[in-house]
Design a protein around this motif. Structure first.
Motif, PDB file in Angstrom:
ATOM      1  N   CYS A 196       5.153  -4.566 -57.015  1.00 57.52           N
ATOM      2  CA  CYS A 196       5.091  -5.926 -57.234  1.00 57.52           C
ATOM      3  C   CYS A 196       4.768  -5.857 -58.647  1.00 57.52           C
ATOM      4  O   CYS A 196       5.244  -6.788 -59.520  1.00 57.52           O
ATOM      5  CB  CYS A 196       4.218  -6.477 -56.465  1.00 57.52           C
ATOM      6  SG  CYS A 196       4.509  -6.650 -54.873  1.00 57.52           S
TER       7      CYS A 196
ATOM      8  N   ASP B 295       8.403  -7.791 -49.670  1.00 56.81           N
ATOM      9  CA  ASP B 295       7.429  -7.107 -50.152  1.00 56.81           C
ATOM     10  C   ASP B 295       7.155  -7.693 -51.513  1.00 56.81           C
ATOM     11  O   ASP B 295       5.755  -7.808 -52.209  1.00 56.81           O
ATOM     12  CB  ASP B 295       7.693  -5.563 -50.511  1.00 56.81           C
ATOM     13  CG  ASP B 295       7.648  -4.867 -48.865  1.00 56.81           C
ATOM     14  OD1 ASP B 295       6.938  -5.251 -48.282  1.00 56.81           O
ATOM     15  OD2 ASP B 295       8.537  -3.991 -48.892  1.00 56.81           O
TER      16      ASP B 295
ATOM     17  N   ILE C 242       3.624  -0.498 -52.530  1.00 52.74           N
ATOM     18  CA  ILE C 242       4.098  -2.146 -52.568  1.00 52.74           C
ATOM     19  C   ILE C 242       3.538  -2.812 -53.952  1.00 52.74           C
ATOM     20  O   ILE C 242       4.193  -3.559 -54.529  1.00 52.74           O
ATOM     21  CB  ILE C 242       3.882  -2.929 -51.612  1.00 52.74           C
ATOM     22  CG1 ILE C 242       4.635  -2.296 -50.340  1.00 52.74           C
ATOM     23  CG2 ILE C 242       4.126  -4.157 -51.716  1.00 52.74           C
ATOM     24  CD1 ILE C 242       6.060  -2.050 -50.485  1.00 52.74           C
ATOM     25  N   SER C 243       2.038  -2.416 -54.131  1.00 52.83           N
ATOM     26  CA  SER C 243       1.543  -3.213 -55.174  1.00 52.83           C
ATOM     27  C   SER C 243       2.026  -2.596 -56.670  1.00 52.83           C
ATOM     28  O   SER C 243       2.215  -3.633 -57.532  1.00 52.83           O
ATOM     29  CB  SER C 243      -0.122  -2.797 -55.250  1.00 52.83           C
ATOM     30  OG  SER C 243      -0.674  -3.219 -53.979  1.00 52.83           O
TER      31      SER C 243
ATOM     32  N   HIS D 191       1.435   8.269 -52.392  1.00 54.24           N
ATOM     33  CA  HIS D 191       0.623   7.036 -52.430  1.00 54.24           C
ATOM     34  C   HIS D 191       0.917   6.556 -51.027  1.00 54.24           C
ATOM     35  O   HIS D 191       2.023   6.548 -50.420  1.00 54.24           O
ATOM     36  CB  HIS D 191       0.832   6.036 -53.734  1.00 54.24           C
ATOM     37  CG  HIS D 191       0.643   6.666 -54.922  1.00 54.24           C
ATOM     38  ND1 HIS D 191       1.403   7.757 -55.605  1.00 54.24           N
ATOM     39  CD2 HIS D 191      -0.452   6.452 -55.716  1.00 54.24           C
ATOM     40  CE1 HIS D 191       0.852   7.858 -56.735  1.00 54.24           C
ATOM     41  NE2 HIS D 191      -0.536   7.203 -56.642  1.00 54.24           N
ATOM     42  N   SER D 192       0.121   5.447 -50.659  1.00 57.20           N
ATOM     43  CA  SER D 192       0.280   4.706 -49.460  1.00 57.20           C
ATOM     44  C   SER D 192       1.020   3.917 -49.568  1.00 57.20           C
ATOM     45  O   SER D 192       1.487   3.297 -50.653  1.00 57.20           O
ATOM     46  CB  SER D 192      -1.096   4.220 -49.179  1.00 57.20           C
ATOM     47  OG  SER D 192      -1.665   3.139 -49.901  1.00 57.20           O
ATOM     48  N   ARG D 193       1.824   3.188 -48.535  1.00 53.10           N
ATOM     49  CA  ARG D 193       2.426   2.065 -48.627  1.00 53.10           C
ATOM     50  C   ARG D 193       1.862   0.818 -49.254  1.00 53.10           C
ATOM     51  O   ARG D 193       2.473   0.132 -50.088  1.00 53.10           O
ATOM     52  CB  ARG D 193       3.043   1.666 -47.389  1.00 53.10           C
ATOM     53  CG  ARG D 193       3.951   0.421 -47.311  1.00 53.10           C
ATOM     54  CD  ARG D 193       4.411   0.152 -45.865  1.00 53.10           C
ATOM     55  NE  ARG D 193       5.057  -1.301 -45.908  1.00 53.10           N
ATOM     56  CZ  ARG D 193       6.182  -1.360 -46.457  1.00 53.10           C
ATOM     57  NH1 ARG D 193       6.704  -0.648 -46.898  1.00 53.10           N
ATOM     58  NH2 ARG D 193       6.653  -2.780 -46.454  1.00 53.10           N
ATOM     59  N   GLU D 194       0.686   0.497 -48.843  1.00 53.21           N
ATOM     60  CA  GLU D 194       0.205  -0.493 -49.825  1.00 53.21           C
ATOM     61  C   GLU D 194      -0.107  -0.430 -51.263  1.00 53.21           C
ATOM     62  O   GLU D 194       0.467  -1.275 -52.115  1.00 53.21           O
ATOM     63  CB  GLU D 194      -1.093  -0.709 -49.360  1.00 53.21           C
ATOM     64  CG  GLU D 194      -1.370  -1.148 -47.995  1.00 53.21           C
ATOM     65  CD  GLU D 194      -1.203  -0.105 -46.570  1.00 53.21           C
ATOM     66  OE1 GLU D 194      -1.114   1.007 -47.152  1.00 53.21           O
ATOM     67  OE2 GLU D 194      -0.947  -0.489 -45.757  1.00 53.21           O
ATOM     68  N   GLU D 195      -0.134   0.883 -51.750  1.00 53.30           N
ATOM     69  CA  GLU D 195       0.010   1.188 -53.245  1.00 53.30           C
ATOM     70  C   GLU D 195       1.276   1.133 -53.789  1.00 53.30           C
ATOM     71  O   GLU D 195       1.459   0.533 -54.829  1.00 53.30           O
ATOM     72  CB  GLU D 195      -0.743   2.628 -53.301  1.00 53.30           C
ATOM     73  CG  GLU D 195      -2.250   2.687 -53.095  1.00 53.30           C
ATOM     74  CD  GLU D 195      -2.758   4.199 -53.228  1.00 53.30           C
ATOM     75  OE1 GLU D 195      -3.938   4.394 -53.634  1.00 53.30           O
ATOM     76  OE2 GLU D 195      -1.959   4.925 -52.750  1.00 53.30           O
TER      77      GLU D 195
END
Length: 326
Positions: free
Chosen positions: A201, A147, A197-198, A191-195
């Motif tokens: 990062c 990730d 992970i962002s 939050h969504s998984r994409e958020e």
């Protein structure tokens, strides 16, 4: 062009070998003695055929055998089995003896089998090299977190063991930080998984940019945390690093990333160790990691935004009640 190298062969045998070589797209090249033959092995030699073994022309035959062994070249000896002087270290599958009288069909069959062994050995070597490359790629992938691109927890544990031993050999301090994003449990649910992970990062980048030495190791640790290994760093140095990390993550809220992550703070548990005579042999740093985990728990319980540092300079132990909060 690949070569069939003939050493000290008679005209009759040379004629048979030339016919065989043409069937396998080989050039039949003759030389009078083993010394010259060994010097010719730098060519694209595929197989070596030696006739006889006695006499001055074959006195350097053991050297030729060793040269064939180093290059993995098959050698067929046409002559009595006991006519080769010295020791023969060629593997059994690369060495064959064809005693007289000469049987052309048997000669060609033996040569074909030796060439097939040569081909299979080369193929095995190529596959072994491919396997090594794949294993290196797998090792690299296993050392990284998918990730964030940081080092993985597994790699961190392995490096901790190495740095622990290095610190023991050099009698230098070693510090370890465990970090957790405050309120990360709620953030994960909202939050969504994409958020998520962002945001991870962004935090990872801020942490990485705060480390000033190449030897400092930052890794993903668990689902919502990070770990940092600080070689040759004592308690005071670890506190300074922790302070930089707090500021770096807090600054995310004022930048363009603030809309995604919002206000971010960290809880940090810190432990450090100075090797001494009382250290147990074979220790791998697990105690240091355990103390840092306890300190992280205390930092989270204190409301977040804190660093709990192991107090005391005498090795690894449990934090004292007066361990400072930063």
């Amino acid at each position: 062009m690949a070569t069939l190298l003939m050493v000290g062969v008679t005209n009759d045998l040379a004629a048979e070998l030339a016919g065989f070589a043409s069937l396998f797209d080989l050039e039949a090249l003759g030389c009078p003695d083993a010394t010259q033959a060994a010097a010719l092995l730098h060519r694209q030699v595929e197989i070596v055929v030696v006739e006889g073994g006695d006499g001055e022309s074959h006195s350097s035959l053991p050297h030729l055998l060793r040269a064939c062994q180093c290059r993995g070249l098959p050698l067929l000896h046409v002559g009595p089995p006991d006519s080769i002087p010295g020791e023969n270290d060629l593997p059994p599958d690369l060495f064959d003896v064809l005693p007289p009288p000469l049987a052309p069909r048997l000669l060609k069959r033996r040569l074909a089998l030796l060439l097939e062994v040569r081909r299979l050995r080369r193929e095995l070597d190529e596959r072994a090299l491919e396997i090594e490359v794949l294993q290196a790629e797998l090792a690299e992938l296993s050392s990284l977190d998918h990730d964030t691109g940081l080092f993985s927890q597994r790699y961190f544990i392995e490096d901790l063991a190495k740095e622990w031993r290095q610190a023991g050999r050099n009698s230098t301090p070693l510090s370890l930080l465990l970090l957790e994003i405050d309120g990360s449990a709620n953030f994960l649910h909202q939050h969504s998984r994409e958020e998520v992970i962002s945001c991870l990062c962004l935090v990872a980048r801020a942490l990485y940019q705060s480390l000033l030495r190449p030897a400092d190791l930052l890794a993903r640790f668990g689902e919502k945390g990070f770990a940092i290994l600080l070689p040759e760093t004592d308690c005071a140095g670890a506190e300074l690093v922790a302070a930089r990390l707090h500021h770096a993550v807090a600054d995310l809220a004022t930048g363009e990333e603030g809309a995604l992550c919002g206000k971010v703070s960290l809880s940090i548990g810190c432990a450090w160790h100075l090797p001494g005579e009382g250290d147990a042999d074979g220790s791998d740093g697990e105690a240091l990691l355990g103390v840092a985990g306890e300190d992280l728990t205390r930092a989270v319980a204190a409301g977040g935004g804190h660093t709990v540092v192991l107090a005391g300079a005498e090795g690894v132990g449990h934090p004292k009640d007066d361990a400072p909060d930063v």
